[in-house]
Design a protein around this motif. Structure first.
Motif, PDB file in Angstrom:
ATOM      1  N   UNK A 144     -40.530  70.693 -74.626  1.00 19.74           N
ATOM      2  CA  UNK A 144     -40.721  69.884 -75.819  1.00 19.74           C
ATOM      3  C   UNK A 144     -42.131  69.367 -75.974  1.00 19.74           C
ATOM      4  N   UNK A 145     -42.267  68.218 -76.645  1.00 13.46           N
ATOM      5  CA  UNK A 145     -43.600  67.685 -76.935  1.00 13.46           C
ATOM      6  C   UNK A 145     -43.581  66.168 -76.920  1.00 13.46           C
ATOM      7  N   UNK A 146     -44.794  65.591 -76.925  1.00 16.49           N
ATOM      8  CA  UNK A 146     -44.978  64.148 -77.078  1.00 16.49           C
ATOM      9  C   UNK A 146     -46.067  63.908 -78.110  1.00 16.49           C
ATOM     10  N   UNK A 147     -45.814  62.971 -78.985  1.00 13.66           N
ATOM     11  CA  UNK A 147     -46.813  62.439 -79.908  1.00 13.66           C
ATOM     12  C   UNK A 147     -47.089  61.026 -79.431  1.00 13.66           C
ATOM     13  N   UNK A 148     -48.216  60.841 -78.738  1.00 11.79           N
ATOM     14  CA  UNK A 148     -48.451  59.579 -78.032  1.00 11.79           C
ATOM     15  C   UNK A 148     -48.689  58.422 -78.992  1.00 11.79           C
ATOM     16  N   UNK A 149     -49.385  58.664 -80.103  1.00  9.61           N
ATOM     17  CA  UNK A 149     -49.691  57.572 -81.027  1.00  9.61           C
ATOM     18  C   UNK A 149     -48.432  57.044 -81.704  1.00  9.61           C
ATOM     19  N   UNK A 150     -47.543  57.959 -82.121  1.00  7.45           N
ATOM     20  CA  UNK A 150     -46.325  57.547 -82.828  1.00  7.45           C
ATOM     21  C   UNK A 150     -45.137  57.352 -81.891  1.00  7.45           C
ATOM     22  N   UNK A 151     -45.388  57.515 -80.582  1.00 11.13           N
ATOM     23  CA  UNK A 151     -44.365  57.284 -79.555  1.00 11.13           C
ATOM     24  C   UNK A 151     -43.144  58.185 -79.734  1.00 11.13           C
ATOM     25  N   UNK A 152     -43.433  59.447 -80.091  1.00 15.11           N
ATOM     26  CA  UNK A 152     -42.372  60.449 -80.195  1.00 15.11           C
ATOM     27  C   UNK A 152     -42.321  61.208 -78.870  1.00 15.11           C
ATOM     28  N   UNK A 153     -41.215  61.056 -78.149  1.00 15.36           N
ATOM     29  CA  UNK A 153     -41.070  61.717 -76.855  1.00 15.36           C
ATOM     30  C   UNK A 153     -39.899  62.691 -76.937  1.00 15.36           C
ATOM     31  N   UNK A 154     -40.188  63.858 -77.539  1.00 11.22           N
ATOM     32  CA  UNK A 154     -39.171  64.896 -77.709  1.00 11.22           C
ATOM     33  C   UNK A 154     -39.221  65.823 -76.504  1.00 11.22           C
ATOM     34  N   UNK A 155     -38.917  65.267 -75.340  1.00 12.01           N
ATOM     35  CA  UNK A 155     -39.013  65.998 -74.079  1.00 12.01           C
ATOM     36  C   UNK A 155     -37.999  65.453 -73.088  1.00 12.01           C
ATOM     37  N   UNK A 156     -37.646  66.311 -72.117  1.00 12.49           N
ATOM     38  CA  UNK A 156     -36.810  65.817 -71.014  1.00 12.49           C
ATOM     39  C   UNK A 156     -37.588  65.838 -69.696  1.00 12.49           C
ATOM     40  N   UNK A 157     -38.924  65.983 -69.777  1.00 13.05           N
ATOM     41  CA  UNK A 157     -39.715  66.004 -68.553  1.00 13.05           C
ATOM     42  C   UNK A 157     -39.674  64.646 -67.861  1.00 13.05           C
ATOM     43  N   UNK A 158     -39.321  64.621 -66.585  1.00 19.25           N
ATOM     44  CA  UNK A 158     -39.230  63.335 -65.875  1.00 19.25           C
ATOM     45  C   UNK A 158     -40.573  62.639 -65.688  1.00 19.25           C
ATOM     46  N   UNK A 159     -41.693  63.332 -65.967  1.00 24.19           N
ATOM     47  CA  UNK A 159     -42.992  62.688 -65.769  1.00 24.19           C
ATOM     48  C   UNK A 159     -43.150  61.467 -66.660  1.00 24.19           C
ATOM     49  N   UNK A 160     -42.449  61.448 -67.798  1.00 20.83           N
ATOM     50  CA  UNK A 160     -42.555  60.298 -68.690  1.00 20.83           C
ATOM     51  C   UNK A 160     -42.021  59.046 -68.006  1.00 20.83           C
ATOM     52  N   UNK A 161     -40.956  59.210 -67.238  1.00 22.06           N
ATOM     53  CA  UNK A 161     -40.388  58.068 -66.539  1.00 22.06           C
ATOM     54  C   UNK A 161     -41.287  57.509 -65.455  1.00 22.06           C
TER      55      UNK A 161
END
Length: 717
Positions: A144-161
């Motif tokens: 998936x992807x991340x849009x950091x400015x708009x805080x869209x986290x369309x991903x299941x990557x555990x690195x976000x946690x």
């Protein structure tokens, strides 16, 4: 009833995918650690301001949000659907999302083209249904992807946690999810701000080139970092890279894989040299892309662009407190093509007035006196910028950045930078985190390793130079009328005929089929002759004794015919022999090779090399995708290590490089007109005569695509 048309999937159609105002998760889970639960947990934890719709027929509430049995049950508008279900359920989920009117789909599901032909067919059908509906699909089999400015986290990557990097100006695209997660972690650890983080997976719909093209127009992105493993549509990638170049956005790519093209390698020098890696290198150079060969370099350059922007030139001024470090920096600068102009005499005198035993030329070394008088730093920088034409300044400060002088170093650099806002500043030291942060907030680069700093500065200068001189607009298109080409290996005589029709200069020649005919043909020529075996199956004629030079008179030519055909019959007993080709001996000149190889992704790729028959030994070659402009042809000539041979080295006459460039352009246009019918082409050698006398193709081999014959090793040399 009107005719139904498929919506055009433009780059702008990616906006709702990457900038959604509402997100549905099909296959949503109440367990925040599951694939269907992670995106919801991330969106909630990071503060996504839009609507979140969990879709699960077995739950009425998920992670504190109202859940829906199907996406069609959502009353509000859904921009983005995240599909987190097994492959068997994915087609139905995608069809439901399309019916609900979504604009984009992120398809996590694996089990498609990455595992089998059947999976590839299912993937193609699924993506085609979305395309027909005008819906963009990222994936399948992606993180998936991340849009950091708009805080869209369309991903299941555990690195976000584990922590999120700050919003910034770097867009990062990776074809590999695992590598993308690794790169995200490194960006976070280095404190780099990202605008977008995108992984493309199987690239059933949205591919790497789409992402680059979209980021090229994104106002929140200044530099694009990419990780590539392959490319199915080279022309599309070229258009994306051209868009980034035209927007003035540096692109840094790590491309892995060095697979060579094996087709017809025995017959064609070009095919043997035009491996996939060489073609990507050429494309990257053509569009000003910096190819990073390490993750360290990858991020160094992205960091440098995002903090400091691009310089106005490549002139580097170096201030140092260590003579040894100054030498190291000067050597590193020379290796990467940066210039270190000497400080003007006036400036050198002023430096010596400050520190009599200083080395004031450039690098300017004021030694450890800075410890006794910190003001020497700011004063020296001012002198260098007043009396030296430096576009970039690098200050080596040993370990001072980590001590009590760190904040004062920042104050002085910022003061000088305010007086010279058009110059680029870089400081090298062991910095305390707060000192590094202050430098970067004021647009100054902070490095610990001087060699890495120099490489990054060289990359920035290279981008600036490339953007200033690059032609604007789209990738070159086909020119001229299509040329149908037989699917076979053409004899030299036939190859000459094809090239002659394309405007390429070829020698006077005659094909003879007997010793008697050879003797009689002498009357048609003036001066000594060259005789060569004529066979579409023998590419390297001289290797088997198939060439005789400086033949004078009928007897000599007849004897050469007999000897050449006998040698060919012995060395290549199964080869088809058309006879012997006679042509006049040429005079002085420089031997080159001009070739074309059809690349599976990029189409016809041009090669220029020095050395004629020795090109594979010398390996002095340059590549570009076809067609060429005259300027592109000259760039290829200038890239050759041995270009001085063409420019008149050691008293030799200057070669007719303009004629060589013109020949290359004509060959490239022929290759584009031949299209997929052409597999490869060698003109070897091309004799580049002295200036004003032109360039001529002395030997040629055109190989059509899909030659049905299987050529044995005995046939082809």
């Amino acid at each position: 009833m009107g005719v139904l048309t498929t919506p055009e999937l433009t780059i702008d159609s990616l906006d709702p995918l990457f900038k959604p105002r509402s997100v549905a998760v099909i296959g949503a889970s109440s367990t925040p650690t599951k694939i269907g639960g992670l995106p919801i947990a991330f969106l909630l934890a990071q503060g996504f301001a839009g609507e979140i719709y969990p879709i699960n027929p077995k739950a009425s509430e998920i992670q504190g949000l109202a859940a829906y049995p199907a996406i069609g049950d959502v009353a509000g508008r859904v921009d983005l659907a995240i599909v987190a279900v097994p492959a068997a359920m994915a087609p139905t989920a995608v069809d439901d999302a399309i019916a609900a009117g979504v604009s984009g789909i992120v398809l996590f599901s694996s089990g498609f083209a990455e595992i089998s032909d059947e999976g590839a067919q299912a993937q193609a059908a699924l993506v085609e249904r979305a395309r027909q509906a005008g819906v963009r699909v990222l994936g399948p089999n992606c993180l998936g992807f991340m849009n950091l400015a708009d805080k869209v986290f369309a991903t299941f990557s555990p690195v976000v946690g584990q922590g999120v990097t700050k919003p910034g100006r770097i867009g990062l695209v990776s074809q590999s999810g695992a590598y993308g997660a690794y790169a995200f972690t490194l960006a976070r650890e280095r404190g780099l701000g990202l605008s977008y983080w995108i992984t493309t997976g199987n690239e059933g719909g949205v591919d790497f080139a789409d992402c680059v093209a979209w980021l090229a127009k994104d106002p929140d992105t200044d530099v694009i970092l990419g990780y590539m493993e392959g490319c199915r549509d080279g022309r599309k990638l070229e258009r994306a890279l051209a868009a980034a170049r035209d927007a003035g956005k540096p692109v840094v790519i790590t491309k892995v894989g060095r697979t060579e093209i094996g087709a017809q390698a025995a017959a064609s020098h070009t095919a043997a040299l035009a491996g996939e890696d060489a073609v990507f290198d050429a494309v990257f150079r053509q569009y000003g892309v910096y190819r990073a060969h390490s993750i360290e370099e990858f991020f160094d350059i992205g960091y440098a662009v995002s903090v400091a922007g691009l310089p106005k030139g490549n002139e580097l001024g170096v201030f140092t407190v260590s003579g040894g470090a100054g030498v190291l920096i000067a050597d590193a600068a020379d290796d990467v093509g940066l210039t270190l102009p000497a400080l003007a005499d006036k400036g050198q005198r002023r430096i010596r007035e400050l520190v009599p035993f200083a080395a004031p030329r450039n690098p300017v070394d004021i030694t450890g006196q800075i410890t006794n008088d910190m003001s020497l730093f700011e004063t020296s920088l001012d002198i260098m910028l007043e009396d030296g034409d430096y576009r970039m300044m690098l200050a080596f400060l040993a370990a001072a950045g980590g001590g009590p002088m760190g904040e004062e170093i920042v104050r002085q650099i910022v003061a000088v930078r305010d007086r010279y806002p058009d110059r680029l500043f870089c400081a090298v030291s062991v910095f305390k985190p707060e000192v590094r942060r202050l430098l970067e907030e004021n647009g100054c680069l902070a490095f610990q390793d001087p060699s890495r700093a120099v490489r990054a500065l060289a990359a920035l200068a290279g981008f600036a130079e490339g953007f200033a001189g690059a032609p604007q607009g789209q990738v070159n298109g086909a020119k001229g009328q299509p040329i149908p080409l037989a699917a076979k290996t053409h004899s030299e005589a036939d190859s000459f005929a094809l090239l002659g029709q394309a405007g390429v200069s070829v020698p006077q020649h005659r094909l003879v089929t007997s010793a008697e005919e050879a003797a009689a043909a002498v009357e048609a020529f003036e001066g000594p002759l060259v005789a060569k075996i004529a066979s579409a199956d023998i590419g390297h004629k001289s290797d088997i004794g198939g060439v005789r030079l400086n033949l004078e008179g009928a007897d000599a030519v007849a004897q050469a015919y007999t000897a050449i055909t006998a040698a060919a019959a012995e060395s290549c007993p199964l080869a088809r022999l058309d006879g012997v080709l006679l042509s006049p001996m040429e005079g002085e000149g420089v031997e080159c090779i001009v070739g074309v190889q059809r690349d599976p992704a990029f189409g016809p790729v041009m090669m220029l090399g020095l050395g004629g028959v020795f090109v594979e030994v010398l390996g002095d070659v340059s590549f570009r995708t076809a067609p060429l402009t005259a300027a592109m042809a000259m760039d290829m000539i200038n890239e050759l290590r041995g270009r001085d041979l063409l420019l008149g080295a050691r008293g030799r006459p200057r070669a007719d490089v303009a004629a060589l460039a013109d020949l290359m352009v004509r060959v490239s246009e022929f290759a584009v007109a031949a299209g997929d019918d052409l597999e490869s082409l060698d003109i070897n050698p091309v004799l580049v005569r002295p200036e004003g006398r032109g360039a001529v193709a002395l030997d040629a081999l055109v190989i059509g695509r899909a030659d049905g014959r299987e050529v044995t090793e005995e046939e082809t040399v």
